[in-house]
Design an enzyme around this catalytic site. Structure first.
Site, PDB file in Angstrom:
ATOM      1  N   ASP A 151       0.846  -1.151   0.023  1.00  0.00           N
ATOM      2  CA  ASP A 151      -0.071  -0.120  -0.080  1.00  0.00           C
ATOM      3  C   ASP A 151       0.740   1.326   0.151  1.00  0.00           C
ATOM      4  O   ASP A 151       2.049   1.247   0.635  1.00  0.00           O
ATOM      5  CB  ASP A 151      -0.896  -0.010   1.232  1.00  0.00           C
ATOM      6  CG  ASP A 151      -2.025   1.015   1.240  1.00  0.00           C
ATOM      7  OD1 ASP A 151      -2.554   1.539   0.200  1.00  0.00           O
ATOM      8  OD2 ASP A 151      -2.440   1.549   2.198  1.00  0.00           O
ATOM      9  N   GLY A 152       0.292   2.229  -0.623  1.00  0.00           N
ATOM     10  CA  GLY A 152       0.979   3.610  -0.525  1.00  0.00           C
ATOM     11  C   GLY A 152       1.306   4.305  -1.884  1.00  0.00           C
ATOM     12  O   GLY A 152       2.136   5.201  -1.783  1.00  0.00           O
TER      13      GLY A 152
ATOM     14  N   ARG B  27      -0.424   7.868  -2.638  1.00  0.00           N
ATOM     15  CA  ARG B  27       0.281   8.769  -1.866  1.00  0.00           C
ATOM     16  C   ARG B  27       1.881   9.058  -2.364  1.00  0.00           C
ATOM     17  O   ARG B  27       2.077  10.221  -2.066  1.00  0.00           O
ATOM     18  CB  ARG B  27       0.164   8.688  -0.296  1.00  0.00           C
ATOM     19  CG  ARG B  27      -1.391   8.864   0.167  1.00  0.00           C
ATOM     20  CD  ARG B  27      -1.587   8.252   1.675  1.00  0.00           C
ATOM     21  NE  ARG B  27      -1.688   6.590   1.415  1.00  0.00           N
ATOM     22  CZ  ARG B  27      -1.364   5.830   2.348  1.00  0.00           C
ATOM     23  NH1 ARG B  27      -1.014   6.200   3.657  1.00  0.00           N
ATOM     24  NH2 ARG B  27      -1.201   4.497   1.969  1.00  0.00           N
TER      25      ARG B  27
ATOM     26  N   ARG C 250      -0.930   9.575  -9.865  1.00  0.00           N
ATOM     27  CA  ARG C 250      -1.003   8.337  -9.161  1.00  0.00           C
ATOM     28  C   ARG C 250      -0.551   7.196  -9.892  1.00  0.00           C
ATOM     29  O   ARG C 250       0.012   6.224  -9.432  1.00  0.00           O
ATOM     30  CB  ARG C 250      -2.717   7.980  -8.754  1.00  0.00           C
ATOM     31  CG  ARG C 250      -2.998   8.878  -7.731  1.00  0.00           C
ATOM     32  CD  ARG C 250      -4.382   8.553  -7.144  1.00  0.00           C
ATOM     33  NE  ARG C 250      -4.683   7.066  -6.781  1.00  0.00           N
ATOM     34  CZ  ARG C 250      -4.415   6.593  -5.450  1.00  0.00           C
ATOM     35  NH1 ARG C 250      -4.180   7.620  -4.580  1.00  0.00           N
ATOM     36  NH2 ARG C 250      -4.754   5.332  -5.303  1.00  0.00           N
TER      37      ARG C 250
ATOM     38  N   HIS D 160       1.869   3.596  -9.057  1.00  0.00           N
ATOM     39  CA  HIS D 160       1.640   2.144  -9.406  1.00  0.00           C
ATOM     40  C   HIS D 160       3.005   1.692 -10.046  1.00  0.00           C
ATOM     41  O   HIS D 160       3.356   0.614  -9.973  1.00  0.00           O
ATOM     42  CB  HIS D 160       0.352   2.080 -10.036  1.00  0.00           C
ATOM     43  CG  HIS D 160      -0.726   2.410  -9.391  1.00  0.00           C
ATOM     44  ND1 HIS D 160      -0.785   1.932  -7.882  1.00  0.00           N
ATOM     45  CD2 HIS D 160      -1.821   3.118  -9.355  1.00  0.00           C
ATOM     46  CE1 HIS D 160      -2.101   2.508  -7.315  1.00  0.00           C
ATOM     47  NE2 HIS D 160      -2.414   3.378  -8.406  1.00  0.00           N
TER      48      HIS D 160
ATOM     49  N   ARG E 229     -12.376   2.321  -7.744  1.00  0.00           N
ATOM     50  CA  ARG E 229     -11.568   3.246  -8.216  1.00  0.00           C
ATOM     51  C   ARG E 229     -11.835   4.030  -9.531  1.00  0.00           C
ATOM     52  O   ARG E 229     -12.569   3.309 -10.443  1.00  0.00           O
ATOM     53  CB  ARG E 229     -10.172   3.135  -7.992  1.00  0.00           C
ATOM     54  CG  ARG E 229      -9.778   2.704  -6.668  1.00  0.00           C
ATOM     55  CD  ARG E 229      -8.026   2.377  -6.586  1.00  0.00           C
ATOM     56  NE  ARG E 229      -7.917   2.190  -4.993  1.00  0.00           N
ATOM     57  CZ  ARG E 229      -6.718   2.363  -4.658  1.00  0.00           C
ATOM     58  NH1 ARG E 229      -5.638   2.518  -5.374  1.00  0.00           N
ATOM     59  NH2 ARG E 229      -6.607   2.044  -3.306  1.00  0.00           N
TER      60      ARG E 229
ATOM     61  N   LEU F 199       9.777 -21.161  -4.035  1.00  0.00           N
ATOM     62  CA  LEU F 199       8.839 -20.097  -3.622  1.00  0.00           C
ATOM     63  C   LEU F 199       7.606 -20.355  -4.236  1.00  0.00           C
ATOM     64  O   LEU F 199       7.457 -20.502  -5.454  1.00  0.00           O
ATOM     65  CB  LEU F 199       9.524 -18.789  -3.847  1.00  0.00           C
ATOM     66  CG  LEU F 199       8.459 -17.679  -3.142  1.00  0.00           C
ATOM     67  CD1 LEU F 199       8.528 -17.514  -1.728  1.00  0.00           C
ATOM     68  CD2 LEU F 199       8.887 -16.396  -4.038  1.00  0.00           C
TER      69      LEU F 199
ATOM     70  N   GLU G 299       1.487 -12.610  12.919  1.00  0.00           N
ATOM     71  CA  GLU G 299       2.219 -11.696  13.481  1.00  0.00           C
ATOM     72  C   GLU G 299       1.935 -10.302  12.702  1.00  0.00           C
ATOM     73  O   GLU G 299       2.055 -10.525  11.311  1.00  0.00           O
ATOM     74  CB  GLU G 299       3.686 -11.917  13.759  1.00  0.00           C
ATOM     75  CG  GLU G 299       3.936 -12.954  14.816  1.00  0.00           C
ATOM     76  CD  GLU G 299       3.529 -12.702  15.952  1.00  0.00           C
ATOM     77  OE1 GLU G 299       3.362 -11.330  16.588  1.00  0.00           O
ATOM     78  OE2 GLU G 299       3.183 -13.617  16.754  1.00  0.00           O
TER      79      GLU G 299
HETATM   80  C1  IPE Z   1      -5.336  -2.408  -0.006  1.00  0.00           C
HETATM   81  O1  IPE Z   1      -5.110  -1.220  -0.130  1.00  0.00           O
HETATM   82  C2  IPE Z   1      -5.572  -3.353  -0.977  1.00  0.00           C
HETATM   83  C3  IPE Z   1      -4.065  -3.196  -1.834  1.00  0.00           C
HETATM   84  C4  IPE Z   1      -3.042  -3.030  -1.569  1.00  0.00           C
HETATM   85  C5  IPE Z   1      -3.923  -3.875  -3.175  1.00  0.00           C
HETATM   86  P1  IPE Z   1      -6.177  -0.125  -0.073  1.00  0.00           P
HETATM   87  O2  IPE Z   1      -5.445   1.165  -0.436  1.00  0.00           O
HETATM   88  O3  IPE Z   1      -7.110  -0.480  -1.223  1.00  0.00           O
HETATM   89  O4  IPE Z   1      -7.101  -0.049   1.186  1.00  0.00           O
HETATM   90  P2  IPE Z   1      -8.085   0.812   2.248  1.00  0.00           P
HETATM   91  O5  IPE Z   1      -8.895   1.326   1.203  1.00  0.00           O
HETATM   92  O6  IPE Z   1      -6.945   1.826   2.325  1.00  0.00           O
HETATM   93  O7  IPE Z   1      -8.468   0.208   3.231  1.00  0.00           O
HETATM   94  C1  IPE Z   2      -1.830   0.278  -3.189  1.00  0.00           C
HETATM   95  O1  IPE Z   2      -1.366   1.377  -3.342  1.00  0.00           O
HETATM   96  C2  IPE Z   2      -2.075  -0.376  -4.813  1.00  0.00           C
HETATM   97  C3  IPE Z   2      -3.377  -0.820  -4.740  1.00  0.00           C
HETATM   98  C4  IPE Z   2      -4.353  -0.606  -3.892  1.00  0.00           C
HETATM   99  C5  IPE Z   2      -3.849  -1.253  -6.274  1.00  0.00           C
HETATM  100  P1  IPE Z   2      -2.860   2.706  -3.011  1.00  0.00           P
HETATM  101  O2  IPE Z   2      -3.133   2.928  -4.656  1.00  0.00           O
HETATM  102  O3  IPE Z   2      -3.702   2.139  -2.497  1.00  0.00           O
HETATM  103  O4  IPE Z   2      -1.856   3.811  -2.738  1.00  0.00           O
HETATM  104  P2  IPE Z   2      -2.549   5.127  -1.635  1.00  0.00           P
HETATM  105  O5  IPE Z   2      -2.828   4.138  -0.241  1.00  0.00           O
HETATM  106  O6  IPE Z   2      -3.554   5.535  -2.099  1.00  0.00           O
HETATM  107  O7  IPE Z   2      -1.470   5.849  -1.245  1.00  0.00           O
HETATM  108 MG    MG Z   3      -4.273   2.276  -0.362  1.00  0.00          MG
END
Ligand code: IPE
Ligand code: IPE
Ligand code: MG
Length: 252
Positions: free
Chosen positions: A29-30, A33, A42, A46, A80, A140, A213
């Protein structure tokens, strides 16, 4: 800071009660941002995130990880904007096209978990091909979750279980994966890592994380390096897993 070499000189990471090798799950995630903070779009986040995957996958076998499950696209991510969804699906398609040879060479078995009925037919073909040609990989088991919702998987497994005569925990767990291999179960997670600073599971492996964990890091996924991965495993190694029992050093 712990380096991969430093970690490996420590005692071998030990897994859940039944498996010696670890099952690590990763919520990547992230990306968005990370991009916004740099004044980028954005999709560039990705893109940067996708190029991180290889480094983490390559590091996994040396960290005693037998199964690595990556959360790539949740069922809720369909909500999205269309262009972002299309871009993510394009990245997934490229991964399936470009990384398979490397998977075969490195003994990585690839499985995709999640719903398939909403994916484009050409992606389904690529998934089936990738799973078939990597099936013999022993180093793996890489599982990528796409259109994945843990609640949905549990519901589907419950529906299938109701048609079985043998209603047991083990049988239920075998039904939790929609893998093409019906005998394959979805193993318990030893360590769940979430990058990006949020402290939630977002409908990922809810059943399998019963005794996992949890490790949350503020590092955004595009910045998450193999050193960060090693640090997470070093932290995991210090935890005492009890599975409901008393601490090892308890005076009784
Ligand atoms: C969870 O992240 C899904 C993935 C990382 C693929 P999201 O960004 O979709 O989760 P929320 O909406 O912040 O809970
Ligand atoms: C995770 O990053 C990737 C997916 C959910 C596909 P995000 O797109 O959720 O990034 P943030 O959370 O908006 O930063
Ligand atoms: Mg996210």
């Amino acid at each position: 800071m712990l380096t991969q070499k430093g970690i490996m000189s420590m005692t071998k990471f030990s897994g859940s009660q039944t498996e010696d090798k670890l099952h690590v799950a990763l919520i990547m995630d992230g990306n968005g941002r990370w991009a916004t903070r740099q004044g980028k779009a954005r999709f560039q986040g990705h893109q940067a995130g996708a190029s991180r995957v290889r480094e983490i996958v390559e590091a996994a076998p040396d960290l005693n990880i037998g199964t690595l499950t990556l959360f790539a696209f949740s069922s809720d991510n369909w909500r999205r904007p269309r262009y972002e969804v299309d871009f993510l699906m394009g990245l997934f398609q490229s991964y399936l096209k470009n990384e398979i040879e490397k998977c075969i060479k490195n003994g990585i078995r690839l499985s995709i978990i999640g719903r398939r009925d909403r994916l484009q037919p050409q992606i389904i073909d690529l998934i089936e091909h990738a799973e078939e040609v990597t099936a013999a990989g022993q180093n793996l088991h890489l599982r990528v979750a796409v259109d994945y919702s843990s609640k949905e998987m549990i519901l589907q497994a419950a529906k299938r279980l109701s048609q079985e005569s043998n209603i047991s925990m083990e049988n239920f767990e075998n039904l939790l994966t929609n893998s093409i291999y019906p005998w394959e179960s979805s193993p318990d997670v030893d360590l769940l890592i979430r990058t990006g600073g949020e402290k939630r599971l977002s409908d990922f492996l809810l059943w399998e994380c019963a005794y996992a964990e949890l490790y949350f890091t503020p590092v955004m996924w595009p910045d998450f390096s193999s050193e960060n991965f090693c640090e997470a495993l070093g932290d995991f190694q210090k935890r005492e897993r009890r599975f409901g029992q008393i601490p090892q050093n308890a005076v009784v």
